[in-house]
Design a protein around this motif. Structure first.
Motif, PDB file in Angstrom:
ATOM      1  N   VAL A 256     -10.466   2.440   6.717  1.00 28.40           N
ATOM      2  CA  VAL A 256      -9.796   1.932   7.917  1.00 28.40           C
ATOM      3  C   VAL A 256     -10.793   1.198   8.816  1.00 28.40           C
ATOM      4  CG1 VAL A 256      -8.639   2.651  10.051  1.00 28.40           C
ATOM      5  CG2 VAL A 256      -7.936   3.629   7.858  1.00 28.40           C
ATOM      6  N   GLY A 257     -11.998   1.722   8.928  1.00 27.58           N
ATOM      7  CA  GLY A 257     -13.009   1.077   9.759  1.00 27.58           C
ATOM      8  C   GLY A 257     -13.402  -0.294   9.238  1.00 27.58           C
ATOM      9  N   LEU A 258     -13.533  -0.425   7.916  1.00 26.87           N
ATOM     10  CA  LEU A 258     -13.871  -1.727   7.335  1.00 26.87           C
ATOM     11  C   LEU A 258     -12.718  -2.717   7.506  1.00 26.87           C
ATOM     12  CD1 LEU A 258     -15.734  -0.596   4.107  1.00 26.87           C
ATOM     13  CD2 LEU A 258     -16.731  -1.578   6.176  1.00 26.87           C
ATOM     14  N   TRP A 259     -11.504  -2.220   7.467  1.00 26.29           N
ATOM     15  CA  TRP A 259     -10.358  -3.088   7.785  1.00 26.29           C
ATOM     16  C   TRP A 259     -10.429  -3.566   9.236  1.00 26.29           C
ATOM     17  CZ3 TRP A 259      -6.701  -1.393  11.449  1.00 26.29           C
ATOM     18  CH2 TRP A 259      -5.675  -2.308  11.697  1.00 26.29           C
ATOM     19  N   ALA A 260     -10.699  -2.629  10.168  1.00 23.53           N
ATOM     20  CA  ALA A 260     -10.798  -3.004  11.581  1.00 23.53           C
ATOM     21  C   ALA A 260     -11.951  -3.970  11.812  1.00 23.53           C
ATOM     22  CB  ALA A 260     -10.986  -1.751  12.444  1.00 23.53           C
ATOM     23  N   GLY A 261     -12.981  -3.883  10.970  1.00 27.59           N
ATOM     24  CA  GLY A 261     -14.124  -4.775  11.086  1.00 27.59           C
ATOM     25  C   GLY A 261     -13.954  -6.082  10.340  1.00 27.59           C
ATOM     26  N   GLY A 262     -12.784  -6.299   9.747  1.00 26.01           N
ATOM     27  CA  GLY A 262     -12.512  -7.557   9.061  1.00 26.01           C
ATOM     28  C   GLY A 262     -13.105  -7.647   7.671  1.00 26.01           C
ATOM     29  N   ARG A 263     -13.458  -6.517   7.092  1.00 23.38           N
ATOM     30  CA  ARG A 263     -14.111  -6.517   5.776  1.00 23.38           C
ATOM     31  C   ARG A 263     -13.207  -6.037   4.645  1.00 23.38           C
ATOM     32  NH1 ARG A 263     -19.850  -5.164   6.216  1.00 23.38           N
ATOM     33  NH2 ARG A 263     -20.721  -6.375   7.941  1.00 23.38           N
ATOM     34  N   PHE A 264     -11.988  -5.612   4.952  1.00 23.35           N
ATOM     35  CA  PHE A 264     -11.141  -5.011   3.923  1.00 23.35           C
ATOM     36  C   PHE A 264      -9.688  -5.354   4.213  1.00 23.35           C
ATOM     37  CE2 PHE A 264      -9.125  -1.420   1.637  1.00 23.35           C
ATOM     38  CZ  PHE A 264      -9.807  -1.505   0.432  1.00 23.35           C
ATOM     39  N   PRO A 265      -8.912  -5.726   3.182  1.00 24.42           N
ATOM     40  CA  PRO A 265      -7.515  -6.121   3.404  1.00 24.42           C
ATOM     41  C   PRO A 265      -6.604  -4.925   3.640  1.00 24.42           C
ATOM     42  CG  PRO A 265      -8.055  -6.273   1.078  1.00 24.42           C
ATOM     43  CD  PRO A 265      -9.342  -5.951   1.788  1.00 24.42           C
ATOM     44  N   ALA A 266      -5.642  -5.099   4.536  1.00 27.83           N
ATOM     45  CA  ALA A 266      -4.730  -4.003   4.884  1.00 27.83           C
ATOM     46  C   ALA A 266      -3.919  -3.535   3.692  1.00 27.83           C
ATOM     47  CB  ALA A 266      -3.797  -4.453   6.015  1.00 27.83           C
ATOM     48  N   ARG A 267      -3.583  -4.443   2.783  1.00 26.56           N
ATOM     49  CA  ARG A 267      -2.722  -4.072   1.647  1.00 26.56           C
ATOM     50  C   ARG A 267      -3.389  -3.071   0.712  1.00 26.56           C
ATOM     51  NH1 ARG A 267      -4.806  -9.113   0.446  1.00 26.56           N
ATOM     52  NH2 ARG A 267      -6.020  -9.226  -1.494  1.00 26.56           N
ATOM     53  N   ASP A 268      -4.714  -2.967   0.754  1.00 28.37           N
ATOM     54  CA  ASP A 268      -5.424  -2.075  -0.160  1.00 28.37           C
ATOM     55  C   ASP A 268      -5.790  -0.733   0.474  1.00 28.37           C
ATOM     56  OD1 ASP A 268      -5.303  -3.948  -2.180  1.00 28.37           O
ATOM     57  OD2 ASP A 268      -7.232  -4.844  -1.681  1.00 28.37           O
ATOM     58  N   ILE A 269      -5.455  -0.541   1.746  1.00 30.52           N
ATOM     59  CA  ILE A 269      -5.819   0.714   2.409  1.00 30.52           C
ATOM     60  C   ILE A 269      -5.129   1.903   1.749  1.00 30.52           C
ATOM     61  CG2 ILE A 269      -5.633   2.043   4.544  1.00 30.52           C
ATOM     62  CD1 ILE A 269      -6.024  -0.546   6.091  1.00 30.52           C
ATOM     63  N   ALA A 270      -3.810   1.827   1.562  1.00 30.41           N
ATOM     64  CA  ALA A 270      -3.053   2.976   1.044  1.00 30.41           C
ATOM     65  C   ALA A 270      -3.539   3.428  -0.333  1.00 30.41           C
ATOM     66  CB  ALA A 270      -1.556   2.654   1.022  1.00 30.41           C
ATOM     67  N   PRO A 271      -3.685   2.528  -1.331  1.00 34.75           N
ATOM     68  CA  PRO A 271      -4.167   3.023  -2.630  1.00 34.75           C
ATOM     69  C   PRO A 271      -5.565   3.611  -2.562  1.00 34.75           C
ATOM     70  CG  PRO A 271      -3.971   0.621  -2.630  1.00 34.75           C
ATOM     71  CD  PRO A 271      -3.292   1.113  -1.413  1.00 34.75           C
ATOM     72  N   TYR A 272      -6.440   3.028  -1.758  1.00 35.28           N
ATOM     73  CA  TYR A 272      -7.780   3.600  -1.613  1.00 35.28           C
ATOM     74  C   TYR A 272      -7.694   5.018  -1.057  1.00 35.28           C
ATOM     75  CZ  TYR A 272     -11.390   0.103  -2.686  1.00 35.28           C
ATOM     76  OH  TYR A 272     -12.260  -0.731  -3.332  1.00 35.28           O
ATOM     77  N   VAL A 273      -6.906   5.203   0.000  1.00 32.02           N
ATOM     78  CA  VAL A 273      -6.812   6.514   0.647  1.00 32.02           C
ATOM     79  C   VAL A 273      -6.221   7.544  -0.311  1.00 32.02           C
ATOM     80  CG1 VAL A 273      -5.685   7.813   2.499  1.00 32.02           C
ATOM     81  CG2 VAL A 273      -6.736   5.602   2.987  1.00 32.02           C
ATOM     82  N   VAL A 274      -5.196   7.166  -1.064  1.00 27.12           N
ATOM     83  CA  VAL A 274      -4.582   8.094  -2.010  1.00 27.12           C
ATOM     84  C   VAL A 274      -5.601   8.577  -3.031  1.00 27.12           C
ATOM     85  CG1 VAL A 274      -2.914   8.288  -3.890  1.00 27.12           C
ATOM     86  CG2 VAL A 274      -2.233   7.238  -1.723  1.00 27.12           C
ATOM     87  N   PHE A 275      -6.357   7.671  -3.616  1.00 30.35           N
ATOM     88  CA  PHE A 275      -7.330   8.064  -4.636  1.00 30.35           C
ATOM     89  C   PHE A 275      -8.490   8.837  -4.019  1.00 30.35           C
ATOM     90  CE2 PHE A 275      -4.847   5.611  -7.426  1.00 30.35           C
ATOM     91  CZ  PHE A 275      -5.265   5.848  -8.724  1.00 30.35           C
ATOM     92  N   GLN A 276      -8.876   8.513  -2.786  1.00 33.74           N
ATOM     93  CA  GLN A 276      -9.924   9.286  -2.117  1.00 33.74           C
ATOM     94  C   GLN A 276      -9.475  10.727  -1.891  1.00 33.74           C
ATOM     95  OE1 GLN A 276     -10.254   6.804   1.292  1.00 33.74           O
ATOM     96  NE2 GLN A 276     -11.608   5.318   0.304  1.00 33.74           N
ATOM     97  N   VAL A 277      -8.247  10.901  -1.439  1.00 33.00           N
ATOM     98  CA  VAL A 277      -7.745  12.254  -1.187  1.00 33.00           C
ATOM     99  C   VAL A 277      -7.635  13.039  -2.489  1.00 33.00           C
ATOM    100  CG1 VAL A 277      -5.759  13.588  -0.385  1.00 33.00           C
ATOM    101  CG2 VAL A 277      -6.582  11.649   0.961  1.00 33.00           C
ATOM    102  N   ILE A 278      -7.150  12.387  -3.551  1.00 28.62           N
ATOM    103  CA  ILE A 278      -7.084  13.068  -4.842  1.00 28.62           C
ATOM    104  C   ILE A 278      -8.481  13.513  -5.283  1.00 28.62           C
ATOM    105  CG2 ILE A 278      -6.592  12.782  -7.303  1.00 28.62           C
ATOM    106  CD1 ILE A 278      -4.323  10.871  -6.477  1.00 28.62           C
ATOM    107  N   GLY A 279      -9.465  12.635  -5.140  1.00 27.01           N
ATOM    108  CA  GLY A 279     -10.831  13.004  -5.493  1.00 27.01           C
ATOM    109  C   GLY A 279     -11.348  14.158  -4.669  1.00 27.01           C
ATOM    110  N   GLY A 280     -11.049  14.157  -3.374  1.00 28.19           N
ATOM    111  CA  GLY A 280     -11.489  15.246  -2.511  1.00 28.19           C
ATOM    112  C   GLY A 280     -10.854  16.572  -2.871  1.00 28.19           C
ATOM    113  N   VAL A 281      -9.568  16.549  -3.193  1.00 25.35           N
ATOM    114  CA  VAL A 281      -8.876  17.778  -3.572  1.00 25.35           C
ATOM    115  C   VAL A 281      -9.420  18.306  -4.900  1.00 25.35           C
ATOM    116  CG1 VAL A 281      -6.646  18.736  -4.264  1.00 25.35           C
ATOM    117  CG2 VAL A 281      -6.791  17.237  -2.270  1.00 25.35           C
ATOM    118  N   LEU A 282      -9.620  17.418  -5.866  1.00 25.53           N
ATOM    119  CA  LEU A 282     -10.171  17.850  -7.149  1.00 25.53           C
ATOM    120  C   LEU A 282     -11.584  18.417  -6.978  1.00 25.53           C
ATOM    121  CD1 LEU A 282      -8.977  14.953  -9.497  1.00 25.53           C
ATOM    122  CD2 LEU A 282      -8.074  17.279  -9.367  1.00 25.53           C
TER     123      LEU A 282
END
Length: 232
Positions: A70-96
């Motif tokens: 989210v911070g990289l998106w706010a900083g203009g470095r990351f597209p909004a459309r890719d936030i959700a898939p990144y977050v989903v896979f990050q959370v899955i990795g954290g839970v595992l």
């Protein structure tokens, strides 16, 4: 991000962060004769990010953290459309990663989840130093914001080449040295979610803070760097 490999990189990177960081707290910090202490746990978290940033940062950008995404998106470095898939896979990795820590910890005779925990984050009675909700909120917002400033600056095209993972890993180490007594250090909703889901109870009830504060801090840090410090 048009490649599923980037999502797998985020999953494995976040798994390593939680397994290495929380694992060091559960496995190594608890033994007086062998314990690494909270300074050692702080270093372990920093090393997880440093090593994975070098390993897969070129594939996914090496976020391993919804607040960083989210911070990289706010900083203009990351597209909004890719936030959700990144977050989903990050959370899955954290839970595992948290489940891996749990499985190994249960191999110790007499180990008890309720008594030992999984390095979950908390405030009030569940803060290592019994810091209040307000103190925990301010600490998490400030530390995540400065984490994003460091990430944005160290990965800028004019920054020294190849040094970003070192700066980011050391920054996360410093953040943990500051805030383990306050909240057990989140600055990463995915890191907080795995242990909280497994432990349930108050750990899960307090999880909202460790989503809200880091996301606010991450967005704030990215915005500050982009608007007040340096334009790409």
């Amino acid at each position: 991000m048009n490649n599923i490999r980037a999502l797998w990189a985020e999953l494995f990177g976040t798994f390593w962060l939680v397994f290495g960081g929380c694992g060091s707290a559960v496995f190594a910090a608890a033994f007086p004769q062998l314990g690494i202490g909270f300074a050692g746990v702080s270093l372990a978290f920093g090393l997880t990010v440093l090593t994975m940033a070098y390993a897969v940062g070129h594939v996914s950008g090496g976020h391993f953290n919804p607040a960083v995404t989210v911070g990289l998106w706010a900083g203009g470095r990351f597209p909004a459309r890719d936030i959700a898939p990144y977050v989903v896979f990050q959370v899955i990795g954290g839970v595992l990663g948290a489940f891996a820590v749990l499985y190994i910890a249960q191999g110790q005779e007499g180990w008890n989840l309720a008594a030992k925990g999984l390095a979950a984050n908390g405030y009030g009675a569940h803060s290592p130093g019994h810091f209040s909700l307000a103190a925990g909120f301010v600490a998490e917002v400030l530390l995540t914001a400065f984490f994003l400033l460091i990430i944005m600056g160290s990965t800028h095209k004019l920054a020294p080449m190849g040094a970003a993972p070192i700066a980011i890993g050391l920054a996360l180490t410093l953040i943990h040295l500051i805030s383990i007594p306050i909240t057990n250090t989140s600055v990463n909703p995915a890191r907080s979610t795995g242990p909280a889901l497994i432990m349930g109870g108050e750990a899960f009830g307090q999880l909202w803070l460790f989503w809200l504060a880091p996301l606010i801090g991450g967005a704030l840090g990215g915005w500050i760097y982009r608007t007040l410090i340096c334009e790409d």
